[in-house]
Motif scaffolding. Structure first.
Motif, mmCIF file in Angstrom:
data_model
loop_
_atom_site.group_PDB
_atom_site.id
_atom_site.type_symbol
_atom_site.label_atom_id
_atom_site.label_comp_id
_atom_site.label_asym_id
_atom_site.label_seq_id
_atom_site.Cartn_x
_atom_site.Cartn_y
_atom_site.Cartn_z
ATOM 1 N N PHE A 118 0.803 -1.224 0.000
ATOM 2 C CA PHE A 118 0.000 0.000 0.000
ATOM 3 C C PHE A 118 0.838 1.277 0.000
ATOM 4 C CE2 PHE A 118 -2.535 -3.309 2.072
ATOM 5 C CZ PHE A 118 -3.682 -3.265 1.298
ATOM 6 N N PHE A 119 2.083 1.178 0.461
ATOM 7 C CA PHE A 119 2.920 2.364 0.590
ATOM 8 C C PHE A 119 4.238 2.145 -0.146
ATOM 9 C CE2 PHE A 119 0.336 1.818 4.402
ATOM 10 C CZ PHE A 119 -0.420 2.981 4.353
ATOM 11 N N PRO A 120 4.357 2.641 -1.372
ATOM 12 C CA PRO A 120 5.603 2.471 -2.125
ATOM 13 C C PRO A 120 6.761 3.158 -1.433
ATOM 14 C CG PRO A 120 4.164 4.067 -3.188
ATOM 15 C CD PRO A 120 3.355 3.432 -2.101
ATOM 16 N N SER A 121 7.930 2.509 -1.479
ATOM 17 C CA SER A 121 9.095 3.006 -0.744
ATOM 18 C C SER A 121 9.597 4.360 -1.243
ATOM 19 C CB SER A 121 10.229 1.983 -0.818
ATOM 20 O OG SER A 121 10.574 1.722 -2.163
ATOM 21 N N ASP A 122 9.268 4.714 -2.470
ATOM 22 C CA ASP A 122 9.770 5.978 -2.999
ATOM 23 C C ASP A 122 8.815 7.144 -2.741
ATOM 24 O OD1 ASP A 122 7.789 5.019 -4.612
ATOM 25 O OD2 ASP A 122 8.785 5.547 -6.507
ATOM 26 N N ASP A 123 7.726 6.875 -2.022
ATOM 27 C CA ASP A 123 6.749 7.924 -1.721
ATOM 28 C C ASP A 123 6.851 8.275 -0.241
ATOM 29 O OD1 ASP A 123 3.267 8.430 -2.606
ATOM 30 O OD2 ASP A 123 4.573 9.554 -1.268
ATOM 31 N N ARG A 124 7.503 9.389 0.052
ATOM 32 C CA ARG A 124 7.735 9.789 1.431
ATOM 33 C C ARG A 124 6.413 10.072 2.157
ATOM 34 N NH1 ARG A 124 10.596 9.114 5.906
ATOM 35 N NH2 ARG A 124 10.711 10.988 7.189
ATOM 36 N N THR A 125 5.483 10.696 1.459
ATOM 37 C CA THR A 125 4.188 10.997 2.073
ATOM 38 C C THR A 125 3.463 9.725 2.486
ATOM 39 O OG1 THR A 125 3.982 12.996 0.747
ATOM 40 C CG2 THR A 125 1.960 12.139 1.733
ATOM 41 N N ALA A 126 3.521 8.723 1.598
ATOM 42 C CA ALA A 126 2.870 7.451 1.913
ATOM 43 C C ALA A 126 3.525 6.779 3.105
ATOM 44 C CB ALA A 126 2.915 6.539 0.694
ATOM 45 N N ALA A 161 -8.943 -7.244 4.055
ATOM 46 C CA ALA A 161 -8.712 -8.440 3.250
ATOM 47 C C ALA A 161 -8.915 -8.169 1.761
ATOM 48 C CB ALA A 161 -9.630 -9.564 3.709
ATOM 49 N N LEU A 162 -9.831 -7.260 1.431
ATOM 50 C CA LEU A 162 -10.168 -7.000 0.029
ATOM 51 C C LEU A 162 -9.560 -5.714 -0.515
ATOM 52 C CD1 LEU A 162 -13.968 -7.973 0.079
ATOM 53 C CD2 LEU A 162 -12.013 -9.394 -0.584
ATOM 54 N N ALA A 163 -8.842 -4.958 0.316
ATOM 55 C CA ALA A 163 -8.299 -3.671 -0.123
ATOM 56 C C ALA A 163 -7.326 -3.851 -1.286
ATOM 57 C CB ALA A 163 -7.602 -2.979 1.049
ATOM 58 N N PRO A 164 -7.488 -3.088 -2.368
ATOM 59 C CA PRO A 164 -6.562 -3.186 -3.508
ATOM 60 C C PRO A 164 -5.213 -2.574 -3.167
ATOM 61 C CG PRO A 164 -8.093 -1.388 -3.859
ATOM 62 C CD PRO A 164 -8.547 -2.080 -2.612
ATOM 63 N N ASN A 165 -4.139 -3.127 -3.730
ATOM 64 C CA ASN A 165 -2.809 -2.589 -3.442
ATOM 65 C C ASN A 165 -2.538 -1.337 -4.276
ATOM 66 O OD1 ASN A 165 -2.175 -3.514 -6.031
ATOM 67 N ND2 ASN A 165 -1.238 -5.401 -5.262
ATOM 68 N N TYR A 166 -1.384 -0.740 -4.039
ATOM 69 C CA TYR A 166 -1.047 0.523 -4.693
ATOM 70 C C TYR A 166 -0.930 0.356 -6.206
ATOM 71 C CZ TYR A 166 1.376 4.905 -5.688
ATOM 72 O OH TYR A 166 1.726 6.141 -6.196
ATOM 73 N N ALA A 167 -0.400 -0.768 -6.652
ATOM 74 C CA ALA A 167 -0.228 -1.003 -8.081
ATOM 75 C C ALA A 167 -1.562 -1.098 -8.802
ATOM 76 C CB ALA A 167 0.569 -2.282 -8.302
ATOM 77 N N THR A 168 -2.595 -1.528 -8.095
ATOM 78 C CA THR A 168 -3.905 -1.705 -8.713
ATOM 79 C C THR A 168 -4.758 -0.451 -8.667
ATOM 80 O OG1 THR A 168 -3.891 -4.044 -8.101
ATOM 81 C CG2 THR A 168 -6.034 -3.066 -8.642
ATOM 82 N N ALA A 169 -4.771 0.224 -7.538
ATOM 83 C CA ALA A 169 -5.705 1.352 -7.351
ATOM 84 C C ALA A 169 -5.073 2.577 -6.732
ATOM 85 C CB ALA A 169 -6.880 0.885 -6.506
ATOM 86 N N GLY A 170 -3.768 2.668 -6.737
ATOM 87 C CA GLY A 170 -3.116 3.858 -6.187
ATOM 88 C C GLY A 170 -3.337 3.980 -4.695
ATOM 89 N N ASN A 171 -3.691 5.184 -4.250
ATOM 90 C CA ASN A 171 -3.845 5.448 -2.820
ATOM 91 C C ASN A 171 -5.186 5.000 -2.253
ATOM 92 O OD1 ASN A 171 -1.304 6.687 -2.380
ATOM 93 N ND2 ASN A 171 -2.058 8.601 -3.291
ATOM 94 N N LEU A 172 -6.055 4.465 -3.110
ATOM 95 C CA LEU A 172 -7.349 4.002 -2.618
ATOM 96 C C LEU A 172 -7.176 2.923 -1.557
ATOM 97 C CD1 LEU A 172 -10.426 3.864 -2.709
ATOM 98 C CD2 LEU A 172 -10.213 2.216 -4.603
ATOM 99 N N GLY A 173 -6.259 1.980 -1.804
ATOM 100 C CA GLY A 173 -6.025 0.918 -0.838
ATOM 101 C C GLY A 173 -5.571 1.449 0.507
ATOM 102 N N ALA A 174 -4.663 2.460 0.485
ATOM 103 C CA ALA A 174 -4.184 3.055 1.737
ATOM 104 C C ALA A 174 -5.314 3.747 2.480
ATOM 105 C CB ALA A 174 -3.056 4.040 1.436
ATOM 106 N N CYS A 175 -6.195 4.422 1.737
ATOM 107 C CA CYS A 175 -7.335 5.087 2.372
ATOM 108 C C CYS A 175 -8.271 4.074 3.021
ATOM 109 C CB CYS A 175 -8.093 5.918 1.340
ATOM 110 S SG CYS A 175 -7.183 7.351 0.722
ATOM 111 N N LEU A 176 -8.489 2.961 2.330
ATOM 112 C CA LEU A 176 -9.324 1.906 2.907
ATOM 113 C C LEU A 176 -8.674 1.307 4.149
ATOM 114 C CD1 LEU A 176 -10.558 0.030 -0.300
ATOM 115 C CD2 LEU A 176 -11.904 1.475 1.228
ATOM 116 N N LEU A 177 -7.355 1.208 4.124
ATOM 117 C CA LEU A 177 -6.623 0.664 5.259
ATOM 118 C C LEU A 177 -6.773 1.570 6.481
ATOM 119 C CD1 LEU A 177 -4.925 -1.935 5.419
ATOM 120 C CD2 LEU A 177 -2.883 -0.514 5.186
ATOM 121 N N VAL A 178 -6.646 2.871 6.271
ATOM 122 C CA VAL A 178 -6.812 3.829 7.363
ATOM 123 C C VAL A 178 -8.234 3.778 7.901
ATOM 124 C CG1 VAL A 178 -6.800 6.269 7.977
ATOM 125 C CG2 VAL A 178 -4.999 5.357 6.520
#
Length: 469
Positions: A58-66, A117-134
């Motif tokens: 959900f959080f790519p290593s090159d994205d400091r904000t993530a 369990a169903l949250a999409p990863n960053y490669a699939t849906a960008g930051n949507l997965g991180a928002c769902l995780l939060v």
């Protein structure tokens, strides 16, 4: 009942609080109350247990904000949401019944686990997965914040008089079972799958399991019987007073006791059950497998000792058991943690871990029942939930991070002192608080007045209206 009657109307009484019931009824009620708690804490713990595998999804290593979102939001939101969940679900439990609060709580946990369990990863849906995780982590915090107090009230009220300590000890038994179950799932998946498979999709398995388990508990809890204490309060107290902040304020002395009672206990609990694993690796120098094994064995011993602590409190009182924890943790923490570094062997660390957990049993085995016994029925859940959740969020949830901060500053031993100071603060509370073992939980509440005044009036012979179940 006159307007001058104090609000703390539960008192010492030798009469039975519950109508006569079979032993199987008590056992079934305690098990139903406990199994849901276990599933809730399984979902809560597997998040941190499996975070090393799904964080990169959900959080790519090159994205400091993530990365900042990962550390600041994900791990903090759950604890920050717990006081709010304690208030919302505590109010629901006090106004609509323990069954309602516990059912909504486990429903929220099921939804949050399924969401992860169903949250999409960053490669699939960008930051949507991180928002769902939060969002899911926030729901978990709301759920756990309400679950603790609601289950504490339910297990205390449903237990037979004279056995409340033993019955309520199943709250932390179920918490520990949830933690152990999470560790077992991790071990099985690590053995069955490769690191690549765990990182790719295997980490979703425990969340799917938790969602299914929570759904099962949801339907199980729908068939729960309401406690006699709440049923009586429902017929006597007006609905506009039950579960309100105004009633919490009227019982503010009890709320302060809950906060200070929890402060040292939650720091010690998270130190010995959560932080020690990383402490073994980073500071003592043990291998990861050794650290995990020691923690697992320690939790098993802890699990066995919890009902013993609850039983002992039914015989000699809550205060002596809490004082045992306070003295042992205040005096013992520094030599225990420092001794692990001085003699960094597997056996030494195991023995010292068990010793520390023996002290923590003095808190964990009785903290649910003693907190519930401090409040009248109409505000019992929310009265426990708010101060407990705040103390846990501020002190318990931050304990591992404070420990690491001291270590990074080259002052790791200061954390040992910090734990001892927190335990000492709680020890003062244990020494001066009143004994609650024999209070009558089925009683009416009344108009404003300091909490302790009711107990004082009872000792002077002033009538206090009580209603027996």
């Amino acid at each position: 009942m006159t307007p001058s009657t104090p609000p703390q109307a539960h008192r010492t009484d030798d009469r039975s609080e519950e109508p006569p019931r079979s032993r199987s009824h008590y056992v079934k009620s305690v098990l139903v109350g406990s199994i849901g708690n276990m599933i809730e804490w399984f979902d809560w713990f597997v998040y941190s247990t499996f975070a090393i595998y799904f964080a990169g999804q959900f959080f790519p290593s090159d994205d400091r904000t993530a990365q900042l979102l990962n550390t600041a939001a994900i791990f903090a939101v759950g604890f920050l949401a717990r006081p709010l969940g304690g208030w919302l679900l505590g109010r629901l439990s006090d106004r609509n019944g323990r069954k309602a609060g516990l059912t909504v709580s486990v429903g929220m946990m099921s939804a949050s686990a399924l969401m992860i369990a169903l949250a999409p990863n960053y490669a699939t849906a960008g930051n949507l997965g991180a928002c769902l995780l939060v969002t899911a982590r926030m729901l978990q915090g709301l759920s756990v914040g309400g679950e603790y107090a609601a289950s504490a009230a339910y297990l205390t009220e449903v237990s037979k008089k004279g056995w409340r300590g033993l019955g309520a000890s199943f709250q932390y038994i179920s918490v520990t079972l949830g933690q152990l179950a999470g560790l077992l799932v991790l071990i099985v998946l690590q053995f069955s799958l490769s690191d690549e498979q765990l990182t790719s999709w295997g980490w979703r398995v425990p969340f799917a399991m938790g969602a299914v388990g929570a759904v099962a508990v949801f339907y199980l809890r729908r068939g729960m019987h309401e406690t006699t204490a709440y049923s009586v309060a429902e017929t006597v107290d007006t609905e506009d007073r039950r579960g309100t902040l105004a009633e919490v304020w009227r019982n503010r002395r009890a709320a302060v006791v809950v906060f200070t009672l929890t402060l040292g206990g939650t720091v010690a609990y998270y130190t010995y059950t959560t932080y020690l694993t990383s402490y073994f690796v980073n500071s003592v120098g043990l291998g990861k497998s050794q650290a995990s094994t020691i923690s697992f064995i320690g939790l098993l011993v802890f699990l066995v000792l919890l009902p013993i602590g609850g039983y002992v409190s039914d015989r000699i009182g809550r205060r002596p058991v809490l004082i045992f924890f306070g003295i042992g943790t205040t005096i013992g923490t520094y030599p225990i943690l420092q001794g692990m570094q001085n003699n960094p062997t597997w056996l030494t660390c195991l023995v010292l871990t068990v010793l520390g957990l023996v002290f923590v049993v003095g808190y964990s085995s009785v903290n649910a029942v003693v907190k519930a016994e401090l409040f009248p029925t109409g505000v019992r859940t929310v009265g426990v939930a708010i101060p407990y959740s705040i103390a846990t969020a501020v002190f318990g949830g931050t304990a591992p991070y404070i420990a690491l901060a001291f270590r990074d500053a080259g002052r790791e031993s200061w954390f040992f002192v910090y734990v001892s100071i927190c335990a000492a603060i709680s020890l003062i509370t244990y020494v001066f608080m009143r004994e609650t073992k024999d209070v009558n939980l089925i009683a009416t509440t009344a108009a404003p007045g300091p909490t302790d005044r009711a107990q004082h009036s009872a000792s002077k012979g002033t009538p206090i209206t009580t209603v027996q179940g």
